[in-house]
Write a protein that holds these residues in place. Structure first.
Motif, short mmCIF file in Angstrom:
data_model
loop_
_atom_site.label_atom_id
_atom_site.label_comp_id
_atom_site.label_asym_id
_atom_site.label_seq_id
_atom_site.Cartn_x
_atom_site.Cartn_y
_atom_site.Cartn_z
N LEU A 174 0.75 -1.28 0.24
CA LEU A 174 0.08 -0.06 0.14
C LEU A 174 0.79 1.30 -0.07
O LEU A 174 0.55 2.13 -0.61
N LEU A 175 1.92 1.14 0.74
CA LEU A 175 2.92 2.39 0.83
C LEU A 175 3.28 2.51 -0.45
O LEU A 175 3.46 3.72 -1.06
N PHE A 176 3.94 1.67 -1.10
CA PHE A 176 4.73 1.56 -2.56
C PHE A 176 3.79 2.02 -3.46
O PHE A 176 4.06 2.93 -4.31
N ALA A 177 2.34 1.73 -3.46
CA ALA A 177 1.31 2.07 -4.28
C ALA A 177 1.02 3.72 -4.13
O ALA A 177 0.94 4.21 -5.22
N LYS A 178 1.23 4.22 -2.97
CA LYS A 178 0.92 5.46 -2.76
C LYS A 178 2.26 6.42 -3.38
O LYS A 178 1.92 7.47 -3.92
N GLY A 179 3.39 5.88 -3.20
CA GLY A 179 4.49 6.36 -3.73
C GLY A 179 4.47 6.56 -4.98
O GLY A 179 4.60 7.51 -5.76
N ILE A 180 4.21 5.42 -5.61
CA ILE A 180 3.96 5.40 -7.33
C ILE A 180 2.77 6.34 -7.73
O ILE A 180 3.21 7.08 -8.71
N GLN A 181 1.87 6.26 -6.92
CA GLN A 181 0.81 7.35 -7.41
C GLN A 181 1.30 8.61 -7.61
O GLN A 181 0.96 9.37 -8.65
N TYR A 182 1.93 9.35 -6.58
CA TYR A 182 2.13 10.48 -6.74
C TYR A 182 3.59 10.74 -7.61
O TYR A 182 3.77 11.77 -8.21
N ASN A 183 4.43 9.94 -7.71
CA ASN A 183 5.56 9.86 -8.58
C ASN A 183 5.38 9.88 -10.09
O ASN A 183 5.83 10.66 -10.48
N TYR A 184 4.34 9.24 -10.37
CA TYR A 184 4.06 8.69 -11.68
C TYR A 184 2.71 9.47 -12.21
O TYR A 184 2.31 9.11 -13.24
N LYS A 185 2.11 10.14 -11.20
CA LYS A 185 0.85 10.88 -11.44
C LYS A 185 -0.11 9.88 -12.16
O LYS A 185 -0.72 10.14 -13.21
N LEU A 186 -0.45 8.91 -11.36
CA LEU A 186 -1.61 7.74 -11.81
C LEU A 186 -2.62 7.70 -10.92
O LEU A 186 -2.40 8.27 -9.52
N THR A 187 -3.60 7.05 -11.12
CA THR A 187 -4.72 6.71 -10.14
C THR A 187 -4.27 5.69 -9.18
O THR A 187 -3.44 5.08 -9.43
N PHE A 188 -4.92 5.63 -7.96
CA PHE A 188 -4.57 4.86 -7.13
C PHE A 188 -4.51 3.47 -7.45
O PHE A 188 -3.74 2.48 -7.47
N LYS A 189 -5.72 3.11 -8.41
CA LYS A 189 -5.70 1.87 -8.82
C LYS A 189 -4.82 1.40 -9.65
O LYS A 189 -4.28 0.31 -9.68
N LYS A 190 -4.22 2.23 -10.66
CA LYS A 190 -3.16 1.96 -11.56
C LYS A 190 -1.92 1.78 -10.78
O LYS A 190 -1.09 0.87 -11.25
N SER A 191 -1.74 2.63 -9.67
CA SER A 191 -0.44 2.67 -9.10
C SER A 191 -0.22 1.22 -8.15
O SER A 191 0.77 0.96 -7.60
N LEU A 192 -1.41 0.70 -7.78
CA LEU A 192 -1.62 -0.58 -7.28
C LEU A 192 -1.30 -1.94 -7.69
O LEU A 192 -0.73 -2.91 -7.35
N VAL A 193 -0.87 -1.73 -9.23
CA VAL A 193 -0.76 -3.07 -9.89
C VAL A 193 0.33 -3.65 -9.69
O VAL A 193 0.60 -4.83 -9.24
N ILE A 194 1.67 -2.87 -9.81
CA ILE A 194 2.98 -3.52 -9.92
C ILE A 194 2.99 -3.81 -8.30
O ILE A 194 3.67 -4.99 -7.99
N PRO A 195 2.72 -3.17 -7.07
CA PRO A 195 2.90 -3.52 -5.62
C PRO A 195 1.94 -4.76 -5.54
O PRO A 195 2.46 -5.63 -4.54
N LEU A 196 1.00 -4.82 -6.09
CA LEU A 196 0.15 -6.07 -6.04
C LEU A 196 0.74 -7.39 -6.37
O LEU A 196 0.81 -8.15 -5.86
#
Length: 191
Positions: A151-173
């Motif tokens: 979840l933390l990694f997804a949050k970091g991805i969300q803000y670094n790559y300017k993605l929605t949380f759903k998209k940012s969750l794919v790789i961490p998942l």
């Protein structure tokens, strides 16, 4: 660091706007590697005893260096592959160096986990209940820590790559699922 735990949205929003600073993430990975080395060495000392202190120190140094290097290599691979996938598949706009910083901060979860594992290990030795219940607790902790890190990694991805949380969750998942499958396979191989 409080915001990393209590308010990851705020933490990662701020991190991606600041100049890159890998000092604290590197310290986190160093401490994680150091304590991991102690956790690995304790059973050796407990079951085999200590005949030569110099040899024990040498084992610890080698173990620490190899643990640190393997942690760094794994984190670099995760950062590199994640960066490529996020740019190519999701059209993310992000900075690889920031990805390294984010992964370093996410490693804080594993630092907490290994500290708790060390405490459980020491308590189980002192109470002469070596690894009976500790193994199950540590496996459960690994799942919880992996979910938290995901979840933390997804949050970091969300803000670094300017993605929605759903998209940012794919790789961490995907990483979580691989880690979870690896834990199940380890568990099956042990028992």
């Amino acid at each position: 660091m409080n915001d990393l735990i209590l308010n990851p949205d705020k933490f990662f929003k701020e991190i991606v706007t600041k100049p890159m600073n890998l000092k604290l993430p590197l310290i986190i990975v160093l401490l994680w590697s150091l304590i991991s080395s102690v956790v690995i060495l304790i059973p050796m000392v407990y079951f085999e005893g200590v005949e030569d202190v110099v040899l024990l120190i040498l084992k610890f140094i080698i173990l620490f260096i190899s643990t640190f290097l393997s942690n760094v290599v794994i984190l670099l691979i995760i950062a590199g592959l994640s960066h490529i996938v996020l740019i190519k598949l999701f059209n993310g706009i992000g900075d690889f160096k920031k990805m390294l910083e984010i992964i370093g901060y996410v490693s804080f979860v594993y630092l907490i986990e290994i500290i708790v594992a060390l405490i459980i290990q020491i308590v189980s030795i002192l109470t002469n209940t070596v690894y009976y219940d500790g193994d199950y607790i540590i496996k459960l902790m690994d799942i919880v820590a992996s979910l938290w890190a995901m979840l933390l990694f997804a949050k970091g991805i969300q803000y670094n790559y300017k993605l929605t949380f759903k998209k940012s969750l794919v790789i961490p998942l995907l990483i979580f699922l691989l880690n979870f499958l690896s834990s199940i396979i380890d568990y099956i191989n042990i028992y």
